[in-house]
Design an enzyme around this catalytic site. Structure first.
Site, PDB file in Angstrom:
ATOM      1  N   SER A   1       0.769  -1.160  -0.129  1.00  0.00           N
ATOM      2  CA  SER A   1       0.121  -0.013  -0.123  1.00  0.00           C
ATOM      3  C   SER A   1       0.819   1.343  -0.037  1.00  0.00           C
ATOM      4  CB  SER A   1      -0.805  -0.133   1.236  1.00  0.00           C
ATOM      5  OG  SER A   1      -1.420   1.399   1.194  1.00  0.00           O
TER       6      SER A   1
ATOM      7  N   TYR B   1      -1.526  -0.540  10.352  1.00  0.00           N
ATOM      8  CA  TYR B   1      -1.819  -1.048   8.991  1.00  0.00           C
ATOM      9  C   TYR B   1      -0.602  -0.465   8.181  1.00  0.00           C
ATOM     10  CZ  TYR B   1      -3.857  -1.133   4.230  1.00  0.00           C
ATOM     11  OH  TYR B   1      -4.207  -1.309   3.023  1.00  0.00           O
TER      12      TYR B   1
ATOM     13  N   LYS C   1       2.460  -2.953   6.130  1.00  0.00           N
ATOM     14  CA  LYS C   1       2.674  -2.646   4.769  1.00  0.00           C
ATOM     15  C   LYS C   1       3.997  -2.183   4.414  1.00  0.00           C
ATOM     16  CE  LYS C   1      -1.560  -3.752   3.145  1.00  0.00           C
ATOM     17  NZ  LYS C   1      -1.754  -5.154   2.452  1.00  0.00           N
TER      18      LYS C   1
END
Ligand code: NAI
Length: 255
Positions: free
Chosen positions: A146, A159, A163
């Site tokens: 991401s 998160y 990533k």
């Protein structure tokens, strides 16, 4: 038509294929000629998507998979290989989002996000590589990272960290597994409208985010197809450890 992106004769396993980008990718890979194994926890969704993808040339199947459980991963690969003979392409797409202040995150919430988005991808890649390196065919592993792994933003700490680590894992595994003819690459999408973020992207905050994207639009899963087919096929035979960013230019602006 003979194409360098042709996947005829290959089998691809897509994790998190019950919705969003993974569900879409299953169709893209089948359209390119691959046999496709849809893998996720929600078997009702998998069955439905598999039945939509009945192609004359490619065989479509599904397996139940929880990427946070090593035994589930082992069983899913055994079932996929029993059905298709081998797995040549793995798309590590399963993931969960997160929204919350770093001061308040519980250890359990942090671990859940890291377990799914980082450790799950690692466990799936390891299981895949054991099968891929068992013969001389090798394979291609594609991790879905991401842009949040590259840019800092509030409210997404576990998160973003997971990533970022997934991109580095991509490089580490590419280095170690080149000797087994396994290529490991990643795609880092910008904002793609799916169940994971629809509510946010359609809110006034989402509208502000959209205004900062140089192309002035959010992506659709189909915007990632070119990167997927490049990395899945022999067209990328000299690429390993790479990450392709597909974000409408978002990384070039402030978040
Ligand atoms: P989504 O929520 O529609 O899809 C995620 C899929 O992963 C779902 O099918 C879900 O059931 C599955 N999943 C979650 N935990 C799992 C587990 N433990 N075992 C097996 N499957 C599990 O979301 P979306 O947007 O399609 O996300 C796909 C991937 O793309 C994720 O890794 C996400 O982080 C990544 N991504 C998404 C972006 C976006 O803007 N939508 C941007 C950048 C990356």
């Amino acid at each position: 038509m003979n194409s360098i992106f042709d996947l005829n004769g290959k089998t691809a396993l897509v994790t998190g294929a019950s919705s969003g980008i993974g569900s879409h990718f299953a169709g893209t890979l089948a359209d390119a000629g691959a046999n496709v194994v849809l893998a996720a926890r929600r078997t009702r969704h998998l069955k439905k998507r598999a039945s939509e993808l009945k192609h004359a040339q490619s065989e479509i199947s599904w397996v139940k998979l929880d990427v946070t459980k090593r035994s589930s991963i082992k069983t899913a690969f055994s079932n996929a290989i029993a059905r298709h003979g081998r797995v040549d392409i793995v798309v590590n797409n399963a993931g969960i989002g997160f929204q919350g202040n770093a001061l308040d995150i519980s250890a359990a919430a942090w671990n859940e996000v890291v377990d799914t988005n980082l450790n799950g991808a690692w466990l799936v890649a390891q299981q895949a590589a054991r099968h891929m390196s068992a013969d001389t065919g090798g394979g291609s592993i594609i991790n879905i990272a991401s842009i949040l792994g590259r840019r800092v933003m509030g409210g997404v700490a576990p998160y973003a960290v997971a990533k970022a680590a997934l991109e580095h894992l991509t490089r580490v595994l590419a280095y170690e597994w080149a000797r087994h003819s396994i290529r490991v690459n990643a795609i880092a999408p910008g904002y793609i409208v799916t169940d994971m973020n629809r509510a946010y992207l359609e809110s006034p905050m989402g509208e502000k985010a959209r205004a900062k994207i140089p192309q002035k639009r959010f992506g659709r899963p189909a915007d990632l197809d070119g990167a997927l087919l490049l990395l899945a096929s022999d067209a990328s035979s000299y690429m390993t450890g790479s990450t392709i960013v597909a974000d409408g230019g978002h990384l070039q602006s402030s978040m």
